[in-house]
Scaffold this active site. Structure first.
Site, PDB file in Angstrom:
ATOM      1  N   GLU A  85       5.111 -23.692   3.807  1.00 49.87           N
ATOM      2  CA  GLU A  85       4.367 -24.673   4.585  1.00 49.87           C
ATOM      3  C   GLU A  85       5.445 -25.440   5.333  1.00 49.87           C
ATOM      4  N   THR A 101       3.451 -23.974  -2.569  1.00 48.44           N
ATOM      5  CA  THR A 101       4.017 -22.843  -1.804  1.00 48.44           C
ATOM      6  C   THR A 101       5.540 -22.888  -1.801  1.00 48.44           C
ATOM      7  N   THR A 134      16.057 -25.931   5.623  1.00 43.51           N
ATOM      8  CA  THR A 134      16.015 -26.825   6.775  1.00 43.51           C
ATOM      9  C   THR A 134      17.070 -27.920   6.683  1.00 43.51           C
ATOM     10  N   ASP A 135      17.439 -28.458   7.836  1.00 43.71           N
ATOM     11  CA  ASP A 135      18.377 -29.601   7.839  1.00 43.71           C
ATOM     12  C   ASP A 135      17.718 -30.870   7.285  1.00 43.71           C
ATOM     13  N   GLU A 136      16.374 -30.886   7.212  1.00 44.39           N
ATOM     14  CA  GLU A 136      15.681 -32.113   6.791  1.00 44.39           C
ATOM     15  C   GLU A 136      15.999 -32.503   5.349  1.00 44.39           C
ATOM     16  N   TYR A 182       7.425 -32.622   2.757  1.00 36.52           N
ATOM     17  CA  TYR A 182       7.914 -31.301   3.209  1.00 36.52           C
ATOM     18  C   TYR A 182       9.382 -31.115   2.822  1.00 36.52           C
ATOM     19  N   LYS A 186      11.205 -28.484   0.205  1.00 40.16           N
ATOM     20  CA  LYS A 186      12.265 -27.538   0.591  1.00 40.16           C
ATOM     21  C   LYS A 186      13.520 -27.794  -0.252  1.00 40.16           C
ATOM     22  N   LEU A 222       5.957 -30.164  18.178  1.00 41.65           N
ATOM     23  CA  LEU A 222       6.132 -30.931  19.417  1.00 41.65           C
ATOM     24  C   LEU A 222       6.098 -30.076  20.698  1.00 41.65           C
ATOM     25  N   ARG A 246      16.488 -34.970  17.583  1.00 39.32           N
ATOM     26  CA  ARG A 246      16.490 -33.686  16.897  1.00 39.32           C
ATOM     27  C   ARG A 246      17.516 -32.778  17.582  1.00 39.32           C
ATOM     28  N   ASP A 312       3.852 -44.505  14.667  1.00 44.25           N
ATOM     29  CA  ASP A 312       4.946 -43.641  14.236  1.00 44.25           C
ATOM     30  C   ASP A 312       4.541 -42.814  13.009  1.00 44.25           C
ATOM     31  N   TYR A 373      -9.717  -8.322   6.340  1.00 43.19           N
ATOM     32  CA  TYR A 373      -9.259  -8.122   4.968  1.00 43.19           C
ATOM     33  C   TYR A 373     -10.387  -8.157   3.949  1.00 43.19           C
TER      34      TYR A 373
HETATM   35  P1  NAD Z   1       5.522 -21.226  10.189  1.00 40.81           P
HETATM   36  O1  NAD Z   1       4.677 -22.310   9.619  1.00 40.81           O
HETATM   37  O2  NAD Z   1       5.396 -20.881  11.639  1.00 40.81           O
HETATM   38  O3  NAD Z   1       5.264 -19.853   9.384  1.00 40.81           O
HETATM   39  C1  NAD Z   1       5.183 -19.832   7.998  1.00 40.81           C
HETATM   40  C2  NAD Z   1       4.683 -18.442   7.582  1.00 40.81           C
HETATM   41  O4  NAD Z   1       4.649 -18.409   6.146  1.00 40.81           O
HETATM   42  C3  NAD Z   1       3.274 -18.119   8.062  1.00 40.81           C
HETATM   43  O5  NAD Z   1       3.225 -16.802   8.565  1.00 40.81           O
HETATM   44  C4  NAD Z   1       2.415 -18.256   6.823  1.00 40.81           C
HETATM   45  O6  NAD Z   1       1.270 -17.421   6.828  1.00 40.81           O
HETATM   46  C5  NAD Z   1       3.404 -17.855   5.737  1.00 40.81           C
HETATM   47  N1  NAD Z   1       3.051 -18.424   4.427  1.00 40.81           N
HETATM   48  C6  NAD Z   1       2.748 -19.713   4.140  1.00 40.81           C
HETATM   49  N2  NAD Z   1       2.458 -19.843   2.832  1.00 40.81           N
HETATM   50  C7  NAD Z   1       2.588 -18.611   2.274  1.00 40.81           C
HETATM   51  C8  NAD Z   1       2.431 -18.092   0.965  1.00 40.81           C
HETATM   52  N3  NAD Z   1       2.045 -18.886  -0.045  1.00 40.81           N
HETATM   53  N4  NAD Z   1       2.674 -16.795   0.743  1.00 40.81           N
HETATM   54  C9  NAD Z   1       3.051 -15.964   1.767  1.00 40.81           C
HETATM   55  N5  NAD Z   1       3.181 -16.403   3.042  1.00 40.81           N
HETATM   56  C10 NAD Z   1       2.963 -17.697   3.288  1.00 40.81           C
HETATM   57  O7  NAD Z   1       7.007 -21.605   9.808  1.00 40.81           O
HETATM   58  P2  NAD Z   1       8.360 -21.486  10.670  1.00 40.81           P
HETATM   59  O8  NAD Z   1       8.467 -22.649  11.561  1.00 40.81           O
HETATM   60  O9  NAD Z   1       8.469 -20.131  11.213  1.00 40.81           O
HETATM   61  O10 NAD Z   1       9.441 -21.697   9.499  1.00 40.81           O
HETATM   62  C11 NAD Z   1       9.869 -20.582   8.729  1.00 40.81           C
HETATM   63  C12 NAD Z   1      10.867 -21.063   7.687  1.00 40.81           C
HETATM   64  O11 NAD Z   1      11.988 -21.649   8.325  1.00 40.81           O
HETATM   65  C13 NAD Z   1      10.325 -22.125   6.727  1.00 40.81           C
HETATM   66  O12 NAD Z   1      10.847 -21.867   5.452  1.00 40.81           O
HETATM   67  C14 NAD Z   1      10.853 -23.421   7.290  1.00 40.81           C
HETATM   68  O13 NAD Z   1      11.010 -24.375   6.259  1.00 40.81           O
HETATM   69  C15 NAD Z   1      12.186 -22.980   7.852  1.00 40.81           C
HETATM   70  N6  NAD Z   1      12.696 -23.751   8.992  1.00 40.81           N
HETATM   71  C16 NAD Z   1      11.916 -23.954  10.096  1.00 40.81           C
HETATM   72  C17 NAD Z   1      12.448 -24.627  11.182  1.00 40.81           C
HETATM   73  C18 NAD Z   1      11.634 -24.861  12.433  1.00 40.81           C
HETATM   74  O14 NAD Z   1      12.099 -25.562  13.336  1.00 40.81           O
HETATM   75  N7  NAD Z   1      10.455 -24.299  12.582  1.00 40.81           N
HETATM   76  C19 NAD Z   1      13.756 -25.088  11.147  1.00 40.81           C
HETATM   77  C20 NAD Z   1      14.518 -24.874   9.994  1.00 40.81           C
HETATM   78  C21 NAD Z   1      13.975 -24.181   8.918  1.00 40.81           C
HETATM   79  O1  DAU Z   2      14.618 -29.908  11.498  1.00 31.76           O
HETATM   80  C1  DAU Z   2      14.008 -28.714  11.120  1.00 31.76           C
HETATM   81  C2  DAU Z   2      12.511 -28.926  11.003  1.00 31.76           C
HETATM   82  O2  DAU Z   2      12.007 -29.038  12.323  1.00 31.76           O
HETATM   83  C3  DAU Z   2      11.806 -27.792  10.264  1.00 31.76           C
HETATM   84  O3  DAU Z   2      12.277 -27.745   8.958  1.00 31.76           O
HETATM   85  C4  DAU Z   2      10.286 -28.003  10.272  1.00 31.76           C
HETATM   86  O4  DAU Z   2       9.640 -26.908   9.667  1.00 31.76           O
HETATM   87  C5  DAU Z   2       9.838 -28.131  11.716  1.00 31.76           C
HETATM   88  O5  DAU Z   2       8.453 -28.410  11.752  1.00 31.76           O
HETATM   89  C6  DAU Z   2      10.610 -29.234  12.434  1.00 31.76           C
HETATM   90  O6  DAU Z   2      10.254 -30.537  11.906  1.00 31.76           O
HETATM   91  P1  DAU Z   2      10.030 -31.799  12.873  1.00 31.76           P
HETATM   92  O7  DAU Z   2       9.176 -32.771  12.182  1.00 31.76           O
HETATM   93  O8  DAU Z   2      11.330 -32.278  13.414  1.00 31.76           O
HETATM   94  O9  DAU Z   2       9.242 -31.057  14.097  1.00 31.76           O
HETATM   95  P2  DAU Z   2       7.971 -31.511  14.956  1.00 31.76           P
HETATM   96  O10 DAU Z   2       7.828 -30.538  16.076  1.00 31.76           O
HETATM   97  O11 DAU Z   2       6.792 -31.794  14.108  1.00 31.76           O
HETATM   98  O12 DAU Z   2       8.451 -32.904  15.573  1.00 31.76           O
HETATM   99  C7  DAU Z   2       9.616 -33.017  16.369  1.00 31.76           C
HETATM  100  C8  DAU Z   2       9.792 -34.479  16.711  1.00 31.76           C
HETATM  101  O13 DAU Z   2       8.737 -34.879  17.596  1.00 31.76           O
HETATM  102  C9  DAU Z   2       9.709 -35.404  15.511  1.00 31.76           C
HETATM  103  O14 DAU Z   2      10.615 -36.470  15.679  1.00 31.76           O
HETATM  104  C10 DAU Z   2       8.273 -35.933  15.556  1.00 31.76           C
HETATM  105  C11 DAU Z   2       7.961 -35.942  17.041  1.00 31.76           C
HETATM  106  N1  DAU Z   2       6.543 -35.684  17.394  1.00 31.76           N
HETATM  107  C12 DAU Z   2       5.947 -34.568  16.880  1.00 31.76           C
HETATM  108  C13 DAU Z   2       4.636 -34.282  17.176  1.00 31.76           C
HETATM  109  C14 DAU Z   2       3.957 -33.056  16.608  1.00 31.76           C
HETATM  110  C15 DAU Z   2       5.866 -36.536  18.245  1.00 31.76           C
HETATM  111  O15 DAU Z   2       6.435 -37.538  18.738  1.00 31.76           O
HETATM  112  N2  DAU Z   2       4.564 -36.260  18.536  1.00 31.76           N
HETATM  113  C16 DAU Z   2       3.905 -35.170  18.031  1.00 31.76           C
HETATM  114  O16 DAU Z   2       2.699 -34.966  18.325  1.00 31.76           O
END
Ligand code: NAD
Ligand code: DAU
Length: 376
Positions: A85, A101, A134-136, A182, A186, A222, A246, A312, A373
């Protein structure tokens, strides 16, 4: 021949990793294990779904028996774990699903890998459990320079625009200080991965990456949310004052890093992956508006009045900035795509793929897969 499970392969980053591996390694067997939650979409992989070296398995990572059986029948020797998630705002509303998850699901995969690999004569030799984090987990950095200063390090891709908003960066040795449910989930999963190495010798690697952007990102995040809203002239909800920073990385650059680290990274190591590319949210939003307007033949910037400052995010981390010089130094990786180019490419992709966006936002694809499915 290698047999690799990629979890979360139907999601945003996972689909890019699956595509890269399927195309680049015809001799590997790539098994995409995904539950298909709201964020999973097989349409992200329609271009490679019929390849002989690719297989999709719908499964929950929490299904320990199912994962173990799959590992045994497919003789799996590598796991690249992305399923999670992933959206911070959802975690604030529903932390239980995130713990289930992200923590329990990761534990289930670790335990299945341990049991299967320990049952083999060669045990852990040639095996890899690669966990994507993640860096978070590092918490938030201070913004000591709100106007920005020239960044102390950069890459070819970021040299033109790169600013830093503080002197400190996330390095691999930092203590974990997660703030959101979140990032706490992680962090919990990262701890379990390292514990499995330290306790049982499981050959693990962890990487912590900054914000990704690019095609196939679910439009709750975003960048895709705002592109879609600009197109439809809907308000752009900027949290707080839009001052949060970010560090953005094009998703294919992340996928390339994952490929390199899976093959050449050192076991038990952590590598930070980042774009060397800090941006305040409000500045990104302005770039998105100008780019989208231009590509839609509107007057550049005419949609600036869509910007709407809203309450916020609770516990909103102020600044993330990755120091990924360890990865640069050890494995020679750096981002290739310059940010302005990446944004242009990304906006163009969402505008050209309105059907994908409409499908995802209407929920049609979820209903389609449920039907597909349940009839099997
Ligand atoms: P996403 O939400 O787009 O995709 C997540 C995928 O995982 C989906 O296909 C979903 O169906 C699957 N999934 C969720 N729960 C599951 C479960 N219980 N069993 C099997 N599959 C399941 O996520 P993303 O943005 O592609 O991120 C992928 C990974 O990278 C995550 O672990 C996230 O923490 C990490 N990450 C994301 C970012 C980012 O900016 N998006 C940055 C750094 C790290
Ligand atoms: O840093 C890595 C992370 O980046 C990943 O681990 C996460 O899975 C990924 O979702 C992302 O997290 P953020 O919270 O940084 O991403 P998001 O796109 O939700 O938001 C980016 C920035 O924009 C954050 O400071 C919140 C802000 N934001 C976001 C949304 C959705 C807004 O101002 N308005 C918005 O509607």
């Amino acid at each position: 021949m290698r047999s690799i499970i990629i979890t979360g392969g139907a999601g945003f980053i996972g689909s890019h990793v699956v595509r890269l591996f399927v195309n680049k390694y015809p001799d590997y067997r790539i098994i995409n294990l995904d539950k298909l939650t709201y964020a999973g979409n097989l349409a992200n992989l329609s271009d490679i779904e019929n390849r002989p070296n690719y297989k999709f398995v719908r499964m929950d990572i929490c299904d320990f028996d199912g994962v173990l059986k799959l590992m045994q029948t497919e003789h799996v020797d590598g796991i690249i774990h992305l399923a999670a998630e992933s959206h911070v705002d959802r975690s604030i509303k529903d932390p239980f699903t995130f713990a289930q998850t992200n923590v329990m699901g990761t534990l289930s995969l670790l335990q299945a890998a341990k049991l299967y690999w320990e049952s083999l004569p060669e045990r852990y030799e040639g095996k890899r459990f690669y966990h994507i984090s993640t860096d978070e987990v590092y918490g938030a950095l201070e913004m000591t320079h709100p106007e920005g200063i020239p960044a102390p390090f950069s890459t070819k891709s970021s040299a033109v625009t790169h600013l830093a908003y503080g002197e400190k960066f996330f390095t691999e040795d930092l203590k974990y200080q997660p703030h959101s449910p979140y990032s706490a989930s992680k962090a919990g999963s990262d701890h379990f991965v390292r514990a499995f190495h330290d306790t049982y010798g499981l050959p693990t690697i962890v990487t912590n990456c900054s914000n990704n952007y690019g095609p196939y990102q679910f439009p709750e995040k975003l960048i895709p949310l705002f592109i879609n809203n600009i197109r439809h002239r809907k308000p752009l909800p900027v949290y707080g004052k839009g001052e949060n920073v970010r560090d953005w990385l094009y998703v294919e650059d992340h996928a390339r890093a994952i490929d390199l680290i899976f093959h050449a990274g050192r076991v038990a190591e952590t590598y930070n992956i980042g774009g060397f590319n800090e941006w305040k949210n409000i500045d990104i939003v302005r770039v998105l508006i100008k780019t989208t307007d231009r590509l839609l033949d509107r007057r550049e910037g005419e949609d600036m009045d869509l910007i709407t400052y809203v309450t916020d995010r609770a516990g909103h981390d102020l600044r993330y900035a990755i120091d990924s010089r360890k990865l640069q130094r050890e494995l020679g990786w750096e981002p290739l795509l310059q940010f302005e180019e990446g944004i242009e490419k990304t906006v163009r992709w969402y505008l050209d793929n309105q059907a994908w966006l409409d499908n995802v936002t209407s929920g049609d694809y979820q209903r389609y897969y449920e039907q597909m499915y349940s009839s099997r």
